[in-house]
Design a protein around this motif. Structure first.
Motif, PDB file in Angstrom:
ATOM      1  N   GLU A  60     -43.372  72.213  29.672  1.00 46.17           N
ATOM      2  CA  GLU A  60     -43.868  72.948  30.842  1.00 46.17           C
ATOM      3  C   GLU A  60     -45.269  72.505  31.260  1.00 46.17           C
ATOM      4  OE1 GLU A  60     -41.456  77.125  30.741  1.00 46.17           O
ATOM      5  OE2 GLU A  60     -43.286  77.031  29.530  1.00 46.17           O
ATOM      6  N   ARG A  61     -45.945  71.766  30.402  1.00 47.21           N
ATOM      7  CA  ARG A  61     -47.235  71.177  30.785  1.00 47.21           C
ATOM      8  C   ARG A  61     -47.079  69.727  31.227  1.00 47.21           C
ATOM      9  NH1 ARG A  61     -49.171  73.936  25.979  1.00 47.21           N
ATOM     10  NH2 ARG A  61     -49.056  71.942  24.852  1.00 47.21           N
ATOM     11  N   GLY A  62     -45.836  69.240  31.257  1.00 48.19           N
ATOM     12  CA  GLY A  62     -45.593  67.867  31.681  1.00 48.19           C
ATOM     13  C   GLY A  62     -45.916  66.843  30.621  1.00 48.19           C
ATOM     14  N   GLU A  63     -46.000  67.257  29.346  1.00 47.74           N
ATOM     15  CA  GLU A  63     -46.360  66.351  28.261  1.00 47.74           C
ATOM     16  C   GLU A  63     -45.149  65.794  27.523  1.00 47.74           C
ATOM     17  OE1 GLU A  63     -48.779  68.820  25.824  1.00 47.74           O
ATOM     18  OE2 GLU A  63     -50.333  69.094  27.345  1.00 47.74           O
ATOM     19  N   LEU A  64     -43.960  66.361  27.744  1.00 50.85           N
ATOM     20  CA  LEU A  64     -42.745  65.968  27.039  1.00 50.85           C
ATOM     21  C   LEU A  64     -41.581  66.083  28.009  1.00 50.85           C
ATOM     22  CD1 LEU A  64     -41.543  65.333  24.132  1.00 50.85           C
ATOM     23  CD2 LEU A  64     -41.124  67.796  23.957  1.00 50.85           C
ATOM     24  N   SER A  65     -40.666  65.105  27.969  1.00 54.23           N
ATOM     25  CA  SER A  65     -39.514  65.164  28.874  1.00 54.23           C
ATOM     26  C   SER A  65     -38.517  66.201  28.403  1.00 54.23           C
ATOM     27  CB  SER A  65     -38.826  63.797  28.956  1.00 54.23           C
ATOM     28  OG  SER A  65     -38.116  63.524  27.747  1.00 54.23           O
ATOM     29  N   VAL A  66     -37.724  66.696  29.344  1.00 50.88           N
ATOM     30  CA  VAL A  66     -36.689  67.660  29.002  1.00 50.88           C
ATOM     31  C   VAL A  66     -35.703  67.046  28.017  1.00 50.88           C
ATOM     32  CG1 VAL A  66     -34.721  68.958  29.889  1.00 50.88           C
ATOM     33  CG2 VAL A  66     -36.883  69.008  31.123  1.00 50.88           C
ATOM     34  N   ARG A  67     -35.317  65.794  28.243  1.00 47.28           N
ATOM     35  CA  ARG A  67     -34.335  65.159  27.352  1.00 47.28           C
ATOM     36  C   ARG A  67     -34.854  65.077  25.922  1.00 47.28           C
ATOM     37  NH1 ARG A  67     -29.686  62.837  27.118  1.00 47.28           N
ATOM     38  NH2 ARG A  67     -29.253  61.170  25.618  1.00 47.28           N
ATOM     39  N   ASP A  68     -36.114  64.678  25.753  1.00 47.32           N
ATOM     40  CA  ASP A  68     -36.658  64.587  24.401  1.00 47.32           C
ATOM     41  C   ASP A  68     -36.739  65.968  23.757  1.00 47.32           C
ATOM     42  OD1 ASP A  68     -36.847  61.861  24.474  1.00 47.32           O
ATOM     43  OD2 ASP A  68     -38.968  61.816  25.016  1.00 47.32           O
ATOM     44  N   PHE A  69     -37.059  66.973  24.552  1.00 52.26           N
ATOM     45  CA  PHE A  69     -37.087  68.339  24.022  1.00 52.26           C
ATOM     46  C   PHE A  69     -35.700  68.768  23.558  1.00 52.26           C
ATOM     47  CE2 PHE A  69     -36.104  72.786  25.080  1.00 52.26           C
ATOM     48  CZ  PHE A  69     -36.876  73.423  24.112  1.00 52.26           C
ATOM     49  N   LEU A  70     -34.678  68.508  24.385  1.00 52.12           N
ATOM     50  CA  LEU A  70     -33.314  68.905  24.036  1.00 52.12           C
ATOM     51  C   LEU A  70     -32.848  68.195  22.771  1.00 52.12           C
ATOM     52  CD1 LEU A  70     -31.616  68.944  27.558  1.00 52.12           C
ATOM     53  CD2 LEU A  70     -32.337  70.916  26.203  1.00 52.12           C
ATOM     54  N   LYS A  71     -33.171  66.916  22.640  1.00 49.27           N
ATOM     55  CA  LYS A  71     -32.813  66.175  21.428  1.00 49.27           C
ATOM     56  C   LYS A  71     -33.451  66.824  20.206  1.00 49.27           C
ATOM     57  CE  LYS A  71     -33.243  61.670  21.696  1.00 49.27           C
ATOM     58  NZ  LYS A  71     -33.818  60.350  22.103  1.00 49.27           N
ATOM     59  N   VAL A 119     -45.103  81.029  44.715  1.00 47.54           N
ATOM     60  CA  VAL A 119     -44.384  81.059  43.441  1.00 47.54           C
ATOM     61  C   VAL A 119     -45.292  80.455  42.378  1.00 47.54           C
ATOM     62  CG1 VAL A 119     -42.416  80.156  42.142  1.00 47.54           C
ATOM     63  CG2 VAL A 119     -42.114  80.901  44.510  1.00 47.54           C
ATOM     64  N   LEU A 120     -45.425  81.158  41.257  1.00 44.49           N
ATOM     65  CA  LEU A 120     -46.139  80.643  40.096  1.00 44.49           C
ATOM     66  C   LEU A 120     -45.146  80.573  38.944  1.00 44.49           C
ATOM     67  CD1 LEU A 120     -48.646  79.808  38.486  1.00 44.49           C
ATOM     68  CD2 LEU A 120     -49.137  82.247  38.129  1.00 44.49           C
ATOM     69  N   THR A 121     -44.817  79.368  38.493  1.00 44.32           N
ATOM     70  CA  THR A 121     -43.747  79.202  37.521  1.00 44.32           C
ATOM     71  C   THR A 121     -44.134  78.284  36.378  1.00 44.32           C
ATOM     72  OG1 THR A 121     -41.462  78.394  37.236  1.00 44.32           O
ATOM     73  CG2 THR A 121     -42.738  77.395  39.005  1.00 44.32           C
ATOM     74  N   ASN A 122     -43.852  78.718  35.157  1.00 45.42           N
ATOM     75  CA  ASN A 122     -43.838  77.795  34.028  1.00 45.42           C
ATOM     76  C   ASN A 122     -42.533  77.029  34.147  1.00 45.42           C
ATOM     77  OD1 ASN A 122     -46.234  78.665  32.950  1.00 45.42           O
ATOM     78  ND2 ASN A 122     -45.337  79.777  31.237  1.00 45.42           N
ATOM     79  N   ASN A 123     -42.643  75.747  34.439  1.00 43.10           N
ATOM     80  CA  ASN A 123     -41.427  74.992  34.711  1.00 43.10           C
ATOM     81  C   ASN A 123     -41.605  73.554  34.262  1.00 43.10           C
ATOM     82  OD1 ASN A 123     -38.779  74.446  36.062  1.00 43.10           O
ATOM     83  ND2 ASN A 123     -39.224  76.416  37.016  1.00 43.10           N
ATOM     84  N   VAL A 124     -40.609  72.739  34.539  1.00 45.67           N
ATOM     85  CA  VAL A 124     -40.605  71.352  34.069  1.00 45.67           C
ATOM     86  C   VAL A 124     -40.624  70.406  35.260  1.00 45.67           C
ATOM     87  CG1 VAL A 124     -39.378  72.008  31.969  1.00 45.67           C
ATOM     88  CG2 VAL A 124     -38.067  71.238  33.943  1.00 45.67           C
ATOM     89  N   ALA A 125     -41.156  69.227  35.032  1.00 37.90           N
ATOM     90  CA  ALA A 125     -41.270  68.252  36.116  1.00 37.90           C
ATOM     91  C   ALA A 125     -39.903  67.913  36.698  1.00 37.90           C
ATOM     92  CB  ALA A 125     -41.962  66.996  35.607  1.00 37.90           C
ATOM     93  N   GLU A 126     -38.875  67.897  35.834  1.00 33.75           N
ATOM     94  CA  GLU A 126     -37.534  67.542  36.287  1.00 33.75           C
ATOM     95  C   GLU A 126     -36.951  68.557  37.264  1.00 33.75           C
ATOM     96  OE1 GLU A 126     -38.052  65.587  32.241  1.00 33.75           O
ATOM     97  OE2 GLU A 126     -38.722  67.383  33.269  1.00 33.75           O
ATOM     98  N   ASN A 127     -37.512  69.744  37.322  1.00 39.90           N
ATOM     99  CA  ASN A 127     -37.011  70.778  38.234  1.00 39.90           C
ATOM    100  C   ASN A 127     -37.717  70.776  39.584  1.00 39.90           C
ATOM    101  OD1 ASN A 127     -34.949  71.885  36.774  1.00 39.90           O
ATOM    102  ND2 ASN A 127     -36.096  73.673  36.074  1.00 39.90           N
ATOM    103  N   ARG A 128     -38.654  69.863  39.769  1.00 40.07           N
ATOM    104  CA  ARG A 128     -39.455  69.882  40.996  1.00 40.07           C
ATOM    105  C   ARG A 128     -38.579  69.807  42.247  1.00 40.07           C
ATOM    106  NH1 ARG A 128     -42.206  65.730  39.859  1.00 40.07           N
ATOM    107  NH2 ARG A 128     -43.834  66.815  38.668  1.00 40.07           N
TER     108      ARG A 128
END
Length: 211
Positions: A60-71, A119-128
């Protein structure tokens, strides 16, 4: 729960800010709970990795990709429970509650033009792109995504950035979030805060503020 700022009057409210997941959309945790049940795991076995998890905070801070997190989640679940998690199914479980709540869309349309909306969201870069294509952007002045600024709720810095972009004092803003832990930093800056439970309750809390 609503927390009007002491001394705030209804005439001072200029902006209303919504969390995205769990407020404008259905709960972000329900899909993970369902997948946990399919795997025969405790209800919280998967959703704990997206609430209060330091690895997900990096996403959510843009420091790790969603895919790497899921793995990483797949590895951790196997280590803890001895269960194999399918990465695509896990990703789908995280995404399958992104449907917007129709009553909230109706509320946003009613407020649009009367107040500045954001909108203020904790979110991921992939959801932009998803956010931009799904939300009725004609009603919102901007979306402040944690992954775009490198800081996430409840860090006070993101609320200060919110006020800067709004061009408002805290006392002129109402902030709505379904996670109680995200409200105190907004209240500390003078915002009226509302803990979201459902659209009808939100309307009642807004009415208490004269909105």
């Amino acid at each position: 729960m609503s927390t009007p700022t002491p001394g705030t009057t209804t005439a001072t409210i200029r902006a209303i800010v919504f969390d995205w997941s769990g407020v404008l959309t259905e709960s972000p945790l329900s899909g993970l709970r369902r997948y946990s049940a399919e795997l025969g795991l405790p209800e919280t076995a998967l959703h704990r990795f997206v609430r209060g998890d330091q690895e997900f905070a990096k996403v959510e801070r843009g420091e790790l990709s969603v895919r790497d997190f899921l793995k990483g989640v797949c590895v951790r679940v196997h280590e803890e429970h001895g269960v194999d998690v399918e990465i695509r199914r896990l990703g789908a479980a995280m995404a399958d509650t992104r449907t917007l709540r129709q009553p909230m869309l109706e509320l946003v349309a009613e407020l649009s033009g009367r107040y500045t909306l954001a909108v203020l969201t904790n979110n991921v870069a992939e959801n932009r792109d998803h956010l931009a294509s799904t939300l009725p952007l004609d009603h919102f002045d901007f979306i402040l995504n944690s992954a775009d600024v490198g800081v996430r709720k409840p860090d006070p810095l993101i609320y200060r950035e919110l006020l800067r972009r709004l061009g408002c004092d805290g006392s002129e803003v109402v902030y709505i979030d379904d996670f109680a832990e995200n409200l105190p930093p907004a209240a500390d800056l003078g915002m009226a805060t509302i803990e979201f439970t459902d659209p009808d309750e939100l309307r009642a809390r807004l009415a208490e503020l004269g909105i």
